[in-house]
Scaffold this motif. Structure first.
Motif, short mmCIF file in Angstrom:
data_model
loop_
_atom_site.label_atom_id
_atom_site.label_comp_id
_atom_site.label_asym_id
_atom_site.label_seq_id
_atom_site.Cartn_x
_atom_site.Cartn_y
_atom_site.Cartn_z
N PRO A 33 -4.11 -2.40 2.34
CA PRO A 33 -4.25 -3.86 2.42
C PRO A 33 -5.68 -4.27 2.77
O PRO A 33 -6.42 -3.52 3.41
N LEU A 34 -6.03 -5.46 2.35
CA LEU A 34 -7.36 -6.00 2.63
C LEU A 34 -7.65 -6.08 4.11
O LEU A 34 -6.79 -6.47 4.91
N GLY A 35 -8.86 -5.73 4.48
CA GLY A 35 -9.32 -5.99 5.83
C GLY A 35 -9.68 -7.46 5.99
O GLY A 35 -9.83 -8.18 4.99
N SER A 36 -9.85 -7.90 7.20
CA SER A 36 -10.05 -9.34 7.44
C SER A 36 -11.34 -9.87 6.85
O SER A 36 -11.46 -11.06 6.56
N VAL A 37 -12.33 -9.00 6.65
CA VAL A 37 -13.60 -9.47 6.12
C VAL A 37 -13.86 -8.96 4.71
O VAL A 37 -14.98 -9.06 4.21
N GLU A 38 -12.84 -8.42 4.06
CA GLU A 38 -12.99 -7.94 2.68
C GLU A 38 -12.58 -9.03 1.70
O GLU A 38 -11.59 -9.72 1.91
N ALA A 39 -13.35 -9.15 0.61
CA ALA A 39 -13.04 -10.16 -0.40
C ALA A 39 -12.00 -9.67 -1.39
O ALA A 39 -11.16 -10.44 -1.86
N LYS A 40 -12.04 -8.36 -1.73
CA LYS A 40 -11.07 -7.82 -2.67
C LYS A 40 -10.95 -6.31 -2.48
O LYS A 40 -11.85 -5.66 -1.96
N ARG A 41 -9.84 -5.78 -2.94
CA ARG A 41 -9.61 -4.33 -2.85
C ARG A 41 -8.61 -3.94 -3.93
O ARG A 41 -7.73 -4.73 -4.29
N MET A 42 -8.73 -2.71 -4.41
CA MET A 42 -7.84 -2.21 -5.45
C MET A 42 -7.49 -0.76 -5.16
O MET A 42 -8.33 0.02 -4.70
N GLY A 43 -6.26 -0.38 -5.44
CA GLY A 43 -5.81 1.00 -5.26
C GLY A 43 -4.49 1.21 -5.96
O GLY A 43 -3.90 0.27 -6.50
N TRP A 44 -4.00 2.44 -5.93
CA TRP A 44 -2.76 2.77 -6.64
C TRP A 44 -1.54 2.48 -5.77
O TRP A 44 -1.57 2.70 -4.56
N SER A 45 -0.49 2.00 -6.39
CA SER A 45 0.76 1.74 -5.68
C SER A 45 1.90 2.39 -6.46
O SER A 45 1.72 2.88 -7.58
N ALA A 46 3.07 2.38 -5.89
CA ALA A 46 4.24 3.00 -6.53
C ALA A 46 4.81 2.07 -7.59
O ALA A 46 5.16 0.93 -7.28
N PRO A 47 4.91 2.52 -8.85
CA PRO A 47 5.48 1.66 -9.89
C PRO A 47 6.89 1.19 -9.59
O PRO A 47 7.29 0.10 -10.03
N ALA A 48 7.64 1.97 -8.82
CA ALA A 48 9.03 1.60 -8.52
C ALA A 48 9.14 0.62 -7.36
O ALA A 48 10.25 0.18 -7.03
N GLY A 49 8.02 0.27 -6.74
CA GLY A 49 8.07 -0.72 -5.67
C GLY A 49 7.98 -0.14 -4.28
O GLY A 49 7.73 1.06 -4.09
N ARG A 50 8.21 -0.99 -3.30
CA ARG A 50 8.00 -0.62 -1.91
C ARG A 50 8.91 0.50 -1.43
O ARG A 50 8.59 1.21 -0.49
N GLY A 51 10.07 0.67 -2.06
CA GLY A 51 10.99 1.71 -1.63
C GLY A 51 10.60 3.09 -2.07
O GLY A 51 11.30 4.06 -1.78
N SER A 52 9.48 3.23 -2.77
CA SER A 52 9.06 4.52 -3.30
C SER A 52 7.63 4.82 -2.87
O SER A 52 6.82 3.93 -2.68
N GLN A 53 7.35 6.10 -2.73
CA GLN A 53 6.00 6.56 -2.43
C GLN A 53 5.39 7.31 -3.62
O GLN A 53 4.30 7.86 -3.51
N GLN A 54 6.09 7.31 -4.75
CA GLN A 54 5.67 8.07 -5.92
C GLN A 54 4.71 7.25 -6.77
O GLN A 54 5.08 6.23 -7.34
N HIS A 55 3.48 7.73 -6.88
CA HIS A 55 2.44 6.98 -7.59
C HIS A 55 2.38 7.32 -9.07
O HIS A 55 1.67 6.62 -9.82
N LEU A 56 3.04 8.36 -9.51
CA LEU A 56 3.00 8.76 -10.91
C LEU A 56 4.39 9.08 -11.41
O LEU A 56 5.15 9.79 -10.76
N HIS A 57 4.71 8.54 -12.59
CA HIS A 57 5.94 8.89 -13.29
C HIS A 57 5.53 9.43 -14.66
O HIS A 57 4.73 8.80 -15.36
#
Length: 309
Positions: A33-57
């Motif tokens: 998640p963005l820090g309080s003084v960051e304007a933007k950030r990008m990274g990989w997330s789980a395609p299946a949503g918050r209930g998953s930790q799997q970043h690749l299918h």
């Protein structure tokens, strides 16, 4: 999980990376998640949503990844208004006009002060990597967002050489021919009801039509006047409806009801990952067929330009 838009890229000399190694690399670039003084950030997330930790299918050579992009929304007009107000107060108090550099410094201070209180917008962008056809498709509404995800993938892999998919016949030329001459229209193509026509020279106006007969007199008259199609809605083999653009982007994707029904009738045991992978497998099967058809209709693939490292 059905894609809405697709920007296509040809992959050149992809690094030899197993699915396990790729999964580890994605984990290392996981979204935070963005820090309080960051304007933007990008990274990989789980395609299946918050209930998953799997970043690749991965399913039969088709890889699915999802990038998460967060940015703080701080309108420039808000910063400008506050800067002008504070500058006026200082000028009155000091009895002199502020220099340009002083105003710029004040503006930067206000931006840093307001940024932690700005609204945060979160956007998920899916990436499909067909390792057998050496093709990447990014489910993004704009080319800029698609390029952002590719930049993240390059950072994750160390390097990645890709070029936008290109065909020998330009989409503009082909779409214009399909509209103006029914004999040149592929048999499996059925026109929709949306079009965008631009004049090649002189008139800068754009003619846009929605819910309109594309074989009607109004469109034909515009074509005869020299306008060319830059966006065109159609259906391929009654399986996928889309809007093709002049840069070969596929917009407003709508998959056939029969395909959606096939997906919904698959027994997934209420397993969200199985549901995701079933939808993904059926979707990529349809998209692969559509892309192959389009490349054929557009005269085959053009010789790729110098890849972007």
């Amino acid at each position: 999980m059905w894609f809405k838009h697709l920007h296509l890229y040809r992959v050149h000399d992809a690094p030899a990376l197993s699915d396990d190694d790729l999964a580890v690399a994605l984990d290392e670039q996981a979204f935070r998640p963005l820090g309080s003084v960051e304007a933007k950030r990008m990274g990989w997330s789980a395609p299946a949503g918050r209930g998953s930790q799997q970043h690749l299918h991965e399913i039969q050579g088709h890889r699915l990844m999802s990038a998460l992009r967060q940015e703080r929304l701080l309108p420039a007009s808000v910063v400008k208004e506050e800067m002008e107000s504070r500058a006026a107060e200082r000028e009155e108090a000091e009895g002199r006009p502020l220099r340009r550099q002083e105003k710029q410094t004040l503006k930067e201070q206000i931006y840093e002060e307001f940024l932690p209180r700005a609204f945060v917008r979160t956007q998920r962008i899916d990436l499909w990597w067909d390792t057998q056809r050496h093709l990447i498709g990014v489910n993004a509404s704009s080319r800029k967002r698609a390029e952002d995800v590719l930049d993240l993938l390059r950072q994750t892999l160390g390097s990645l050489k890709v070029t936008p998919l290109a065909t020998r016949a330009t989409p503009m030329r082909a779409m214009t021919e399909w509209l103006s001459d029914q004999d040149k229209r592929p048999a499996a193509l059925v026109l929709g009801d949306q079009v965008e026509l631009k004049a090649i020279s002189g008139d800068e106006s754009v003619l846009r039509g929605r819910q309109i007969d594309l074989d009607g007199e109004e469109i034909q008259t515009a074509l005869e006047a020299g306008r060319q199609a830059t966006r065109l809605a159609f259906t391929i083999d009654e399986s996928l409806s889309l809007v093709l653009t002049d840069d070969l982007a596929l917009k407003s994707l709508r998959f056939a009801d029969a395909l959606i029904d096939e997906a919904s009738q698959t027994d997934d045991g209420d397993d969200p990952i199985l549901r995701l992978e079933t939808d993904f497998a059926l979707m990529t099967r349809s998209l692969s067929h559509t892309i192959e058809q389009l490349i054929e209709w557009l005269g085959g693939e053009a010789t790729p330009a110098t890849p972007t490292p």
